[in-house]
Structures are given as structure tokens and as C-alpha cells.
Design a protein around this motif. Structure first.
Motif, PDB file in Angstrom:
ATOM      1  N   ALA A 171       6.036   7.454  -2.686  1.00  0.00           N
ATOM      2  CA  ALA A 171       5.237   7.450  -1.656  1.00  0.00           C
ATOM      3  C   ALA A 171       5.430   7.484  -0.060  1.00  0.00           C
ATOM      4  CB  ALA A 171       4.812   5.637  -1.678  1.00  0.00           C
ATOM      5  N   ASP A 172       4.145   7.759   0.504  1.00  0.00           N
ATOM      6  CA  ASP A 172       4.389   7.807   2.557  1.00  0.00           C
ATOM      7  C   ASP A 172       4.884   6.218   3.122  1.00  0.00           C
ATOM      8  OD1 ASP A 172       4.162  10.512   2.005  1.00  0.00           O
ATOM      9  OD2 ASP A 172       2.265  10.006   1.962  1.00  0.00           O
ATOM     10  N   PRO A 173       6.229   6.080   3.701  1.00  0.00           N
ATOM     11  CA  PRO A 173       6.067   5.157   4.449  1.00  0.00           C
ATOM     12  C   PRO A 173       5.464   5.019   5.548  1.00  0.00           C
ATOM     13  CG  PRO A 173       8.127   6.409   5.577  1.00  0.00           C
ATOM     14  CD  PRO A 173       7.490   7.479   3.390  1.00  0.00           C
ATOM     15  N   LEU A 174       4.930   3.916   5.693  1.00  0.00           N
ATOM     16  CA  LEU A 174       4.146   3.152   6.476  1.00  0.00           C
ATOM     17  C   LEU A 174       4.934   2.327   7.217  1.00  0.00           C
ATOM     18  CD1 LEU A 174       0.596   2.156   4.873  1.00  0.00           C
ATOM     19  CD2 LEU A 174       1.313   4.308   6.150  1.00  0.00           C
ATOM     20  N   ASP A 175       4.758   2.883   8.515  1.00  0.00           N
ATOM     21  CA  ASP A 175       5.497   1.629   9.503  1.00  0.00           C
ATOM     22  C   ASP A 175       5.320   0.744   9.817  1.00  0.00           C
ATOM     23  OD1 ASP A 175       8.109   3.510   9.868  1.00  0.00           O
ATOM     24  OD2 ASP A 175       7.703   3.895  12.426  1.00  0.00           O
ATOM     25  N   ASN A 176       5.880  -0.442   9.803  1.00  0.00           N
ATOM     26  CA  ASN A 176       5.466  -1.879  10.085  1.00  0.00           C
ATOM     27  C   ASN A 176       6.877  -1.878  11.607  1.00  0.00           C
ATOM     28  OD1 ASN A 176       5.218  -4.655  10.404  1.00  0.00           O
ATOM     29  ND2 ASN A 176       5.963  -4.959   9.096  1.00  0.00           N
ATOM     30  N   GLU A 177       5.549  -1.772  12.772  1.00  0.00           N
ATOM     31  CA  GLU A 177       5.876  -2.423  14.224  1.00  0.00           C
ATOM     32  C   GLU A 177       6.561  -3.438  14.371  1.00  0.00           C
ATOM     33  OE1 GLU A 177       2.606  -1.432  17.142  1.00  0.00           O
ATOM     34  OE2 GLU A 177       2.143  -0.084  15.992  1.00  0.00           O
ATOM     35  N   THR A 178       5.536  -4.826  13.687  1.00  0.00           N
ATOM     36  CA  THR A 178       5.877  -6.154  13.992  1.00  0.00           C
ATOM     37  C   THR A 178       6.201  -7.286  13.209  1.00  0.00           C
ATOM     38  OG1 THR A 178       3.651  -5.989  13.245  1.00  0.00           O
ATOM     39  CG2 THR A 178       3.926  -5.684  15.070  1.00  0.00           C
ATOM     40  N   GLY A 179       7.582  -6.356  12.081  1.00  0.00           N
ATOM     41  CA  GLY A 179       7.459  -7.070  11.049  1.00  0.00           C
ATOM     42  C   GLY A 179       8.725  -5.828  10.249  1.00  0.00           C
ATOM     43  N   LEU A 180       9.100  -6.322   9.133  1.00  0.00           N
ATOM     44  CA  LEU A 180      10.944  -5.483   7.892  1.00  0.00           C
ATOM     45  C   LEU A 180       9.649  -4.843   7.332  1.00  0.00           C
ATOM     46  CD1 LEU A 180      12.979  -8.517   8.961  1.00  0.00           C
ATOM     47  CD2 LEU A 180      12.856  -6.316  10.455  1.00  0.00           C
ATOM     48  N   ALA A 181       8.922  -5.737   6.349  1.00  0.00           N
ATOM     49  CA  ALA A 181       8.558  -5.126   5.295  1.00  0.00           C
ATOM     50  C   ALA A 181       7.654  -3.586   5.197  1.00  0.00           C
ATOM     51  CB  ALA A 181       7.586  -5.974   4.600  1.00  0.00           C
ATOM     52  N   VAL A 182       8.301  -2.732   4.927  1.00  0.00           N
ATOM     53  CA  VAL A 182       7.798  -1.108   5.431  1.00  0.00           C
ATOM     54  C   VAL A 182       6.341  -1.244   4.312  1.00  0.00           C
ATOM     55  CG1 VAL A 182       8.905  -0.485   2.996  1.00  0.00           C
ATOM     56  CG2 VAL A 182       8.042   1.851   5.141  1.00  0.00           C
ATOM     57  N   GLY A 183       5.354  -0.596   4.914  1.00  0.00           N
ATOM     58  CA  GLY A 183       4.281   0.059   4.107  1.00  0.00           C
ATOM     59  C   GLY A 183       3.862   0.750   3.160  1.00  0.00           C
ATOM     60  N   ASN A 184       3.859   1.077   1.757  1.00  0.00           N
ATOM     61  CA  ASN A 184       3.461   2.585   1.053  1.00  0.00           C
ATOM     62  C   ASN A 184       1.960   3.167   1.018  1.00  0.00           C
ATOM     63  OD1 ASN A 184       5.961   1.549  -1.499  1.00  0.00           O
ATOM     64  ND2 ASN A 184       5.816   1.291   0.572  1.00  0.00           N
ATOM     65  N   ALA A 185       1.955   4.037   1.382  1.00  0.00           N
ATOM     66  CA  ALA A 185       0.643   5.226   1.022  1.00  0.00           C
ATOM     67  C   ALA A 185       0.703   5.891  -0.357  1.00  0.00           C
ATOM     68  CB  ALA A 185       0.343   5.574   1.647  1.00  0.00           C
ATOM     69  N   LEU A 186       0.530   5.975  -1.417  1.00  0.00           N
ATOM     70  CA  LEU A 186       0.612   6.939  -2.577  1.00  0.00           C
ATOM     71  C   LEU A 186      -0.710   7.723  -3.245  1.00  0.00           C
ATOM     72  CD1 LEU A 186       2.451   5.997  -5.423  1.00  0.00           C
ATOM     73  CD2 LEU A 186       1.416   4.513  -3.746  1.00  0.00           C
ATOM     74  N   THR A 187      -1.208   8.323  -3.757  1.00  0.00           N
ATOM     75  CA  THR A 187      -2.319   8.767  -4.632  1.00  0.00           C
ATOM     76  C   THR A 187      -1.045   9.581  -6.024  1.00  0.00           C
ATOM     77  OG1 THR A 187      -3.165  10.326  -2.895  1.00  0.00           O
ATOM     78  CG2 THR A 187      -4.428  10.909  -4.760  1.00  0.00           C
ATOM     79  N   ALA A 188      -2.126   8.833  -6.638  1.00  0.00           N
ATOM     80  CA  ALA A 188      -1.909   9.052  -8.389  1.00  0.00           C
ATOM     81  C   ALA A 188      -2.731   9.305  -9.221  1.00  0.00           C
ATOM     82  CB  ALA A 188      -0.775   8.256  -8.463  1.00  0.00           C
ATOM     83  N   ASP A 189      -3.015  10.079  -9.877  1.00  0.00           N
ATOM     84  CA  ASP A 189      -3.540  10.821 -10.747  1.00  0.00           C
ATOM     85  C   ASP A 189      -5.242  10.520 -10.051  1.00  0.00           C
ATOM     86  OD1 ASP A 189      -1.999  11.021 -13.111  1.00  0.00           O
ATOM     87  OD2 ASP A 189      -2.223   8.795 -13.229  1.00  0.00           O
ATOM     88  N   GLY A 190      -5.437  10.533  -8.854  1.00  0.00           N
ATOM     89  CA  GLY A 190      -6.109  10.877  -8.082  1.00  0.00           C
ATOM     90  C   GLY A 190      -7.214  10.035  -7.606  1.00  0.00           C
ATOM     91  N   THR A 191      -6.757   8.309  -7.673  1.00  0.00           N
ATOM     92  CA  THR A 191      -6.299   7.221  -6.919  1.00  0.00           C
ATOM     93  C   THR A 191      -5.579   6.883  -5.717  1.00  0.00           C
ATOM     94  OG1 THR A 191      -7.319   5.921  -9.346  1.00  0.00           O
ATOM     95  CG2 THR A 191      -6.964   5.298  -7.157  1.00  0.00           C
ATOM     96  N   HIS A 192      -6.014   6.209  -4.983  1.00  0.00           N
ATOM     97  CA  HIS A 192      -5.494   6.240  -3.603  1.00  0.00           C
ATOM     98  C   HIS A 192      -5.182   4.756  -3.304  1.00  0.00           C
ATOM     99  CE1 HIS A 192      -6.747   9.963  -2.365  1.00  0.00           C
ATOM    100  NE2 HIS A 192      -7.984  10.189  -2.512  1.00  0.00           N
ATOM    101  N   TYR A 193      -3.834   4.433  -3.323  1.00  0.00           N
ATOM    102  CA  TYR A 193      -2.906   3.022  -3.313  1.00  0.00           C
ATOM    103  C   TYR A 193      -2.141   2.902  -1.545  1.00  0.00           C
ATOM    104  CZ  TYR A 193      -3.345   3.522  -8.452  1.00  0.00           C
ATOM    105  OH  TYR A 193      -3.640   3.670  -9.272  1.00  0.00           O
ATOM    106  N   VAL A 194      -3.148   2.379  -1.373  1.00  0.00           N
ATOM    107  CA  VAL A 194      -2.214   2.107  -0.105  1.00  0.00           C
ATOM    108  C   VAL A 194      -1.698   0.352   0.188  1.00  0.00           C
ATOM    109  CG1 VAL A 194      -2.401   1.357   2.889  1.00  0.00           C
ATOM    110  CG2 VAL A 194      -3.645   3.625   1.601  1.00  0.00           C
ATOM    111  N   LEU A 195      -0.812  -0.422   0.310  1.00  0.00           N
ATOM    112  CA  LEU A 195      -0.319  -1.784   0.350  1.00  0.00           C
ATOM    113  C   LEU A 195       0.437  -2.003   2.013  1.00  0.00           C
ATOM    114  CD1 LEU A 195       0.785  -0.130  -2.828  1.00  0.00           C
ATOM    115  CD2 LEU A 195       2.690  -1.710  -2.401  1.00  0.00           C
ATOM    116  N   LEU A 196      -0.008  -2.603   2.326  1.00  0.00           N
ATOM    117  CA  LEU A 196       0.188  -3.315   3.302  1.00  0.00           C
ATOM    118  C   LEU A 196       0.514  -4.356   3.174  1.00  0.00           C
ATOM    119  CD1 LEU A 196      -3.641  -2.712   4.467  1.00  0.00           C
ATOM    120  CD2 LEU A 196      -1.507  -1.505   5.466  1.00  0.00           C
TER     121      LEU A 196
END
Lengths: 416, 416
Positions: free
Chosen positions: A124-149
Motif C-alpha cells: 500500500a501507499d502511505p497517506l500522511d496523517n497531519e493531525t494524528g498518529l494513524a497512517v492512512g493506506n491506499a492500494l489497488t488489488a485485482d482492479g479494485t482501489h482501497y483507501v483507508l482513512l
């Protein structure tokens, strides 16, 4: 591209919090030209979350998750998605360093579970968390995109607007964004407006015309996808012109503002003032006007004259007007006019607005529930009065009466 | 029993509105002992709605729908569910008669599409709509229960709490019913109340103590499952006694009524009256009091004195009190007291309540946002004043100030 928003959190299913994240993300995705077809809320339960992922994958190209990225055992969005995709979790070292540094700077011991906030799904690609500690995730698998916030809005919003939006724009690079304009109407009900516009709505699919009801008002959203703003608004404004031809006299704003705000803006722009007198609406007109930031320069104040005695004592309306055989009564066109005029004079304002009527639940003076008189007095002009037959319960009748009074005031101020 | 809440409406997917219905229903279902496992939002699209029904049926016993019962072409929840179940739609004559009567009474032509609001799925039980036109539906088919509620909260809430809750209690009849008592508190914040009660909350699991925030107030729901009412309330009232020992002075009602209603009830019971004067709250105190049915016998009226000129003109407060070097200013304890006293005298009521302060967003008279003075004047008694430091935005500060004024008035009336 079709998206589904999946909010993870048992607190949502218990009704402890409202899912405002879904609204924020729906608006944000529309702005990126991505259609949201479903929103789902699921609890902190791995089996049910995996089931929700499975369903969403079958009907959407993009799955946006909020919640479940925190340090506790209940925070299992990353674990569940990694397991679903058959991938592992890896430590994102920059996030781990940030967490360790924060705890060190605060001089407190870091609980082991805080390391969980720096985990990433493999690949996954990291998504920076400017205002907190948990890093976000973004990835593509089997043609589906997933973004975790993350779940907390103050962490989720900047992450979405910054790194997540950038990531999404990259994967949707060839799509056209959606542009829209909101039109706001007062003085007309939703079904009447829709009936008036039906030929227009039925006859076209682009731009789309979507009506929705606000409290005592109606709004339309005119939307189109276009390569750029100029192209979009050329099309949108042509539709607006057609709508104006049919319902222009009720159209008070081309942006999403309530009519009380438009009235205050107009008063300020023309350096004029208003005062109010209310019977059945009991202060709601004053309340809406003063809830607008900057109202103090335009709204002087007002009276709530709930009893006949108060209409007489505060506004000097003769008792013979209000009571006794042959008297017009408190609920009458002439009493509304007197209330508006006396209020304007006492407060020495440019306009006076008054409301008197029967909000219910019982009739009054033998007059039916929903009968309301609105009056607008203006310096040096004849006072205008309006008889309304409003339906709904007590609260609805009050808000509709107040919105009608604001609409009549807005028209008296030289509009339409 | 497992439930899924399905909200139908493209306006939710576009982010035009927040799904507050899901929160309300989740809380309500928890109160009935029904677990919510999923919340789903789907647009006004029949194919996708049928797909959502199919998925929900596979994972829940009860499907609660909100939205899509209105008159427009977009309102298709009944049509979609009827088609899914292979049933027809029939006219509910009492609802149709109600719609026709309403249009006739308003003397306007009924648009044909309004008939849609009276349609029922074949075999369904009607759920009365007290505050609107669209009739609700409740039915059981192949072991799954379906409840269809309107989208607008002011229609959905009374329908859920009344006829829908009754229907649900009937179908869940074999379970031990849940009994609860609501305690309502004013004059104290949610976190302070929760901190005071923490030992009590942590120390017991039956009855459960669930705090939830109301606008400017706090409520506790004390619940237990029991074979009968006597057994339930013996346990519940023992817990209430423990709560009273800790926070009794803030407890104004043992049922779910807002403090303005309790104040009106007390005034009526003691044949006394009140008038109001408001600056920063701009009419909200008057509005809440007059929204209570039966307030006209107890609430005389009031003033919204938004400017210093109006405080002087309407209430006779000396300009030297309000402005100039060394003056206490409009935002002061002494101005609040004068406002309450002058209002009580002018209106000739037993009580006068006044609010002056800084609702924001900017400071005023060099005084900080959130500083509010509340005063209560009572015939033949010294006037009481209270300095408050409230936090929140403009709307929150206004509602908190008003609720504090109501709480102080309630206490002045001889309570606690």
C-alpha cells in the motif's frame, strides 16, 4: 468510477455518534467526479467487515474506509482487509518514528499497541496523517482501489483533502470532475416547485436537476461533468435561465444559504435595518435572523407579544382591535399590519415584519390551525399583508410562517 | 433479533444531508433490545435498492427503511419492496381521505402524485403519520420483518416512537421486554455528569445507565429487562435513588421532557407567568418556551433587545449603564439584572428572565466569546444573576445559555 464508503465502528451502530464522515466524503468524491452508489456502516467485527468488503467489491471500483486505524484491539480495518487480500502487514518506519518521537517528547511510556497505528498493508501507499498518529493506506488489488482513512473527522478530513485526494486524482486521471450550482427557493413548497419544473426535469439528463427540501424552504442542485469550470458553468447557467423563467420569483440565492442570511446580507448592503413582532412564531423569526453572523448591524430587535395584553402593552394595539364583538381579533390581517407598523416605528427601523396566526394544536378565536397572517411594513410605503394557510404540526407551521415572512421581506426590499 | 437500517435517498449519497435518522433509529432499536449490525445508504434507484434488500435479508431479520415514501417519481421504496416481494400496492383509504381533506381545506388543487403517499404494500399494516402525509408500512414476509418510515426526521421520529415501536414490540413479544426510565438534567454538562456518576456506572451492569446528550442538556436512560413492570421499576428506581444522591440538584424530570416544558408545566400549576428579555440568544428562549403546547397561559411575551438602543428604548435601561467610560456595558451582571427586572415590571408577570452575553464568533466590549450573564427576577424577591463561561460555536453557546436560564428559572420557582 463507482465508490462505496464503508464506515467501521460499533459506536455508529449503537447510535452514539452520527456518520458525518459519510457526508463529507460523499461531497468530496462528487467533487472528484466519482459517483458514490452505497454507504455502509459495519461494527468492529472482523467477520462482518470482511463480508462488507466482499459485497462492496462486487458493486464498486473504489472502497473508502473510515475508522478502525487506531491503537486498540477494536481497531481492525487494516487487519481485516490484509487478511481478505491475503497480504501481510508491514511497519511504516516514518510513522513509527513519529509516534515514538511524540511519546518521548511528552515523557510518557508508549504502550505497545500504539505501534499498530504505523502498520501498513503490504504494497500500500502511505497517506500522511497531519493531525494524528494513524497512517492512512491506499492500494489497488485485482482492479479494485482501497483507501483507508482514520475515523475522527479532524484526522480524516485533512487526510482525505490532501494525500487521499491526490492519490485518487492520479488513479482517475482521465475522468471529468462534477460541477454543481445550488439554487435556493422560498415562498413555495417542494411539490409545487417540482410540479412547475417537471417538464424541464423530465426533458433533460445533463445537467441534472435534483430537488431537495430544507426546513421550510426548497433547494435544487444543478450538476454536470465537464472538462473545466467554464464549460460546466456555461451548461449549468443555461439550465438556471430556464428554471428562472418558470420559478424565478421564488429563487432568492444561487448558493447554499438560508433566506435569513440573504435578508441580513441585503440589509447590510443597503444599510437598512429591520425589527420584528411575533405572536404564534414566538421568537423564531428573531432567532433565525440573529443566528446569522453579522446580524447585529441589520437587526435591531423585536417583540414576542404572545398575549393580547402584551400586544396592547408593548405595541399599543387598541384592545378594541383585539377583543370584543366585531373586533378583527389578534389573528387578522389588520392586526398583523398594526404589529409590523408599530414595531417599525418603536424600533425606528426601515422595515418591520410581523407574524400572527394559529400554530395549533387547537384553533384560536374560532380560526383554524395553520391560518397565519404575515405583514411587512416599510418606511414611506404602504404596508403589505399576506394570508397563509399552512399545514403541518405546531413546529412546522411556525417555521413555514417564519420562512414566508422572510421571503416577503426579501421581496419588499426590492427583489423580483 | 438482528436489524439493518436502510436509508434510501440520492441526497445522502451526494452528501447534501447527514444521515441523522440512522443514529436516531440505532438508539431506538437498542432501547427495544434489537441489535443493529449494518446501516446501508442507497440512492433513489430501484435496481440498487432491490440489491440492497436482497443483501440485508441475508444478514438481518428486520429491515428498517427511511425515505422514499413521498409523492415524487424518485420516491420508490414501496414500489421496490412490493416488486421484490411479488406483491401489489393498494390504496390506504384513511390516508387518502386525509390527503384529500388537507388539499381541500387549503383550497388548492391536489397534484395526482400526492396519491402515491397513501399507497400500501399488499398485506402490510399501516403506520400513522402524525406530522405528514405519507403513510408508513410494516409487514412480515417469509420470516423477515420490514418497516418503512418516511425520510424527513420530523415525520420519521414520531412514527418510529409511536406506531412502529408498538408494532416491533408485538413481533418481539416473546422476549423479556426492556423497561426504562429517562432522567433529564440541566445546568450541568455531559462530561461533568458522567464524571460524577462514573463509580456508579462502572459498578453495575443491571440496570444499565446510558448517558446521552440532548441539545444543551443531558439525559440518562436507566434500563432493565424484566418479566413485568413492577419488577423492572423496583430495580430502576433503586438506581435512580443512587443517582439522585450524587446529582439530584440538576435532575429536573423523570421523563423525557425538555426543561422548557417542565418550566411551563410548573408555571401553569402555580398559576404564575414569565416574560423574557434576550440579547445574545436573540429570541431562542422565547422560541423554546412558546414551542411548548399550552404555553400561552404561562408565557406572556418578551423582548429581543439586540442593540443598546433597543435595550434603552424598550426596557428603559440608561445609556450610561450600557456605554461610555466606566459603564458596566451591555454584557454585565448588572445589565442582565436590569433587563430581567424591567421586563417583569413592563409585562407585569411573576418572573422575568434575561440573557446577555457574547455568542461569537468575535468578542464584544472586549469580553470573550462564551461569557454570558443570566438573570432571574421574581416578584417580591431579590433578583438572582449568574455568570457563565460557555464553550462551543455561536449556535451552541446560544442554546447552552438558554438552557441555563431555564434551569435557573426552574430553581427560582422553588425547586431544589
Amino acid at each position: 468510477m463507482k465508490a462505496e464508503i464503508i464506515a467501521v465502528g460499533t459506536e455508529l451502530l449503537l447510535g452514539q455518534i452520527v456518520n458525518t464522515n459519510a457526508q463529507f466524503l460523499s461531497q468530496g468524491l462528487a467533487g472528484l467526479g466519482i459517483d458514490v452508489y452505497f454507504q455502509t456502516v459495519v461494527g468492529d467485527n472482523e467477520a462482518r467487515l470482511r463480508q462488507a468488503i466482499d459485497i462492496a467489491r462486487s458493486r464498486a471500483d473504489l472502497l473508502l474506509f473510515t475508522g478502525g486505524l487506531g491503537p486498540t484491539q477494536d481497531d481492525l480495518t487494516k487487519d481485516a482487509l490484509a487478511a481478505y487480500l491475503g497480504r501481510g502487514l508491514v511497519m511504516h518506519e516514518p510513522s513509527m518514528a513519529k509516534i515514538e518521537k511524540l511519546f518521548a517528547s511528552r515523557g510518557i511510556h508508549m504502550v505497545e499497541s500504539n505501534r499498530r497505528q504505523a502498520l501498513m498493508i503490504e504494497g500500500a501507499d502511505p497517506l500522511d496523517n497531519e493531525t494524528g498518529l494513524a497512517v492512512g493506506n491506499a492500494l489497488t488489488a485485482d482492479g479494485t482501489h482501497y483507501v483507508l482513512l482514520p475515523g475522527p473527522p479532524r484526522e480524516m478530513r485533512p487526510m482525505f483533502e490532501g494525500p487521499a485526494a491526490d492519490w485518487l486524482q492520479e488513479i482517475t486521471g482521465d475522468m471529468k470532475p462534477l460541477y454543481s450550482r445550488i439554487l435556493r427557493f422560498a415562498g413555495i413548497g417542494e411539490s409545487s416547485l417540482e410540479a412547475a419544473l417537471l417538464p424541464l426535469i423530465d426533458g433533460q439528463s445533463d445537467p441534472t436537476i435534483a430537488p431537495y427540501a430544507k426546513e421550510g424552504e426548497v433547494a435544487l442542485r444543478i450538476s454536470t461533468k465537464a472538462a473545466d469550470k467554464a464549460e460546466a458553468f456555461a451548461r449549468i447557467d443555461a439550465t438556471v435561465t430556464q428554471i428562472e423563467a418558470v420559478a424565478g420569483s421564488y429563487l432568492y440565492a444561487r448558493e447554499d444559504v438560508p433566506i435569513e442570511q440573504e435578508v441580513i446580507t441585503l440589509l447590510r448592503n443597503t444599510a437598512t435595518t429591520v425589527a420584528t413582532a411575533e405572536s404564534c412564531s414566538g421568537g423564531l423569526l428573531a432567532e433565525l435572523l440573529t443566528n446569522v453572523v453579522g446580524s447585529s448591524g441589520a437587526y435591531a430587535g423585536g417583540f414576542v407579544t404572545y398575549t393580547n395584553g402584551m400586544k396592547h402593552a408593548l405595541l399599543g394595539i387598541p384592545m378594541a382591535q383585539l377583543e370584543g364583538p366585531g373586533a378583527p381579533g389578534a389573528i387578522s390581517e389588520s392586526t398583523a399590519a398594526l404589529m409590523a407598523e408599530r414595531t417599525r416605528e418603536i424600533a425606528n427601523t426601515d422595515y418591520g415584519a410581523a407574524i400572527t396566526g394559529v400554530a395549533g394544536p387547537a384553533e384560536s378565536e374560532g380560526k383554524p390551525v395553520g391560518l397565519v397572517y404575515v405583514a411587512v411594513a416599510a418606511r414611506g410605503k404602504p404596508t403589505q399583508t399576506f394570508e397563509l394557510q399552512l399545514n403541518g404540526n405546531r413546529s412546522t407551521i411556525r417555521i413555514r410562517a417564519v420562512k414566508q415572512a422572510l421571503y416577503r421581506l426579501w421581496r419588499t426590499m426590492g427583489n423580483v
